[in-house]
Write an enzyme that holds these catalytic residues in place. Structure first.
Site, PDB file in Angstrom:
ATOM      1  N   HIS A   1      -1.482   6.684   7.218  1.00  0.00           N
ATOM      2  CA  HIS A   1      -1.303   5.399   6.552  1.00  0.00           C
ATOM      3  C   HIS A   1      -1.300   5.623   5.052  1.00  0.00           C
ATOM      4  O   HIS A   1      -1.888   6.596   4.546  1.00  0.00           O
ATOM      5  CB  HIS A   1      -2.438   4.449   6.923  1.00  0.00           C
ATOM      6  CG  HIS A   1      -2.399   3.990   8.338  1.00  0.00           C
ATOM      7  ND1 HIS A   1      -3.104   2.889   8.772  1.00  0.00           N
ATOM      8  CD2 HIS A   1      -1.756   4.467   9.435  1.00  0.00           C
ATOM      9  CE1 HIS A   1      -2.893   2.702  10.072  1.00  0.00           C
ATOM     10  NE2 HIS A   1      -2.082   3.656  10.495  1.00  0.00           N
TER      11      HIS A   1
ATOM     12  N   GLU B   1      -2.916   4.259   2.664  1.00  0.00           N
ATOM     13  CA  GLU B   1      -4.241   4.338   2.038  1.00  0.00           C
ATOM     14  C   GLU B   1      -4.885   5.704   2.255  1.00  0.00           C
ATOM     15  O   GLU B   1      -5.471   6.268   1.323  1.00  0.00           O
ATOM     16  CB  GLU B   1      -5.182   3.264   2.613  1.00  0.00           C
ATOM     17  CG  GLU B   1      -4.699   1.844   2.405  1.00  0.00           C
ATOM     18  CD  GLU B   1      -3.929   1.278   3.586  1.00  0.00           C
ATOM     19  OE1 GLU B   1      -4.075   0.083   3.851  1.00  0.00           O
ATOM     20  OE2 GLU B   1      -3.172   2.039   4.240  1.00  0.00           O
TER      21      GLU B   1
ATOM     22  N   CYS C   1      -6.204  -1.603   7.498  1.00  0.00           N
ATOM     23  CA  CYS C   1      -6.646  -1.675   8.888  1.00  0.00           C
ATOM     24  C   CYS C   1      -8.096  -1.179   8.964  1.00  0.00           C
ATOM     25  O   CYS C   1      -8.640  -0.675   7.972  1.00  0.00           O
ATOM     26  CB  CYS C   1      -5.737  -0.819   9.770  1.00  0.00           C
ATOM     27  SG  CYS C   1      -5.975   0.960   9.542  1.00  0.00           S
TER      28      CYS C   1
ATOM     29  N   CYS D   1      -8.490   2.504   7.750  1.00  0.00           N
ATOM     30  CA  CYS D   1      -8.379   2.645   6.300  1.00  0.00           C
ATOM     31  C   CYS D   1      -9.559   1.995   5.585  1.00  0.00           C
ATOM     32  O   CYS D   1     -10.038   2.515   4.578  1.00  0.00           O
ATOM     33  CB  CYS D   1      -7.055   2.062   5.828  1.00  0.00           C
ATOM     34  SG  CYS D   1      -5.619   2.989   6.433  1.00  0.00           S
TER      35      CYS D   1
END
Length: 169
Positions: free
Chosen positions: A73, A75, A103, A106
């Site tokens: 992801h 992040e 999410c 993260c």
């Protein structure tokens, strides 16, 4: 700079400052969309000791499909870059900007990295680490980042909706 001084510096930052860096995260999200990834982009900014200057220490976009990695992801990738750039896993004088609410995975990484402030464009009321799961406010953790949401909300929402509309069409 003491943590109290840093808190004051964070409080003094205005929406114009945050929008400048969220625009860069938005550009990262555009790269995701161009690569067929869910458009999410992230930029991490380190504030200098003087509280007046800043530099980008991490920048990434979603790459889960391209890397065949569920943890890729924006992040997570940006936190890794920032930690390498800063030379420490503690990003205590940094701000994370992301186009979409992190999410739960993260959000956990943000807590572990000790990021003091997270700024995002759109909230995710179905899967958001903060709005749905309350991870940043959970009393059992030792770090509670501050959150600013809704910066460039309309643009970030349009970007995400356009991606899925095009994908379905």
């Amino acid at each position: 700079m003491s943590s109290q001084e840093f808190e004051k510096t964070l409080a003094d930052l205005d929406n114009e400052f945050h929008e400048r860096f969220l625009k860069l995260a938005y550009e990262e999200a555009e790269k995701s969309a161009a690569e067929g990834e869910v458009p999410a982009g992230c930029v991490i900014v380190q504030l200098a000791e003087d509280g007046l200057t800043s530099r980008i220490v991490g920048r990434a976009h979603n790459m889960t499909e391209g890397l065949k990695d569920p943890t890729a992801h924006a992040e997570i990738l940006a936190i890794t870059q920032a930690s390498n750039s800063v030379g420490d896993w503690r990003l205590t004088n940094c701000i994370l900007y992301v186009t979409k609410e992190p999410c739960p995975m993260c959000a956990g990484a943000i807590i572990l990295a000790r990021l003091p402030l997270v700024v995002w464009g759109i909230s995710d009321p179905k899967r958001g680490g903060h709005t749905e799961f309350g991870i940043f406010d959970y009393p059992g953790i030792n770090h509670h980042p501050k959150v600013i949401s809704g910066i460039m909300e309309e643009q970030c929402l349009t970007q995400l909706q356009s991606f899925f509309k095009q994908r379905r069409g």
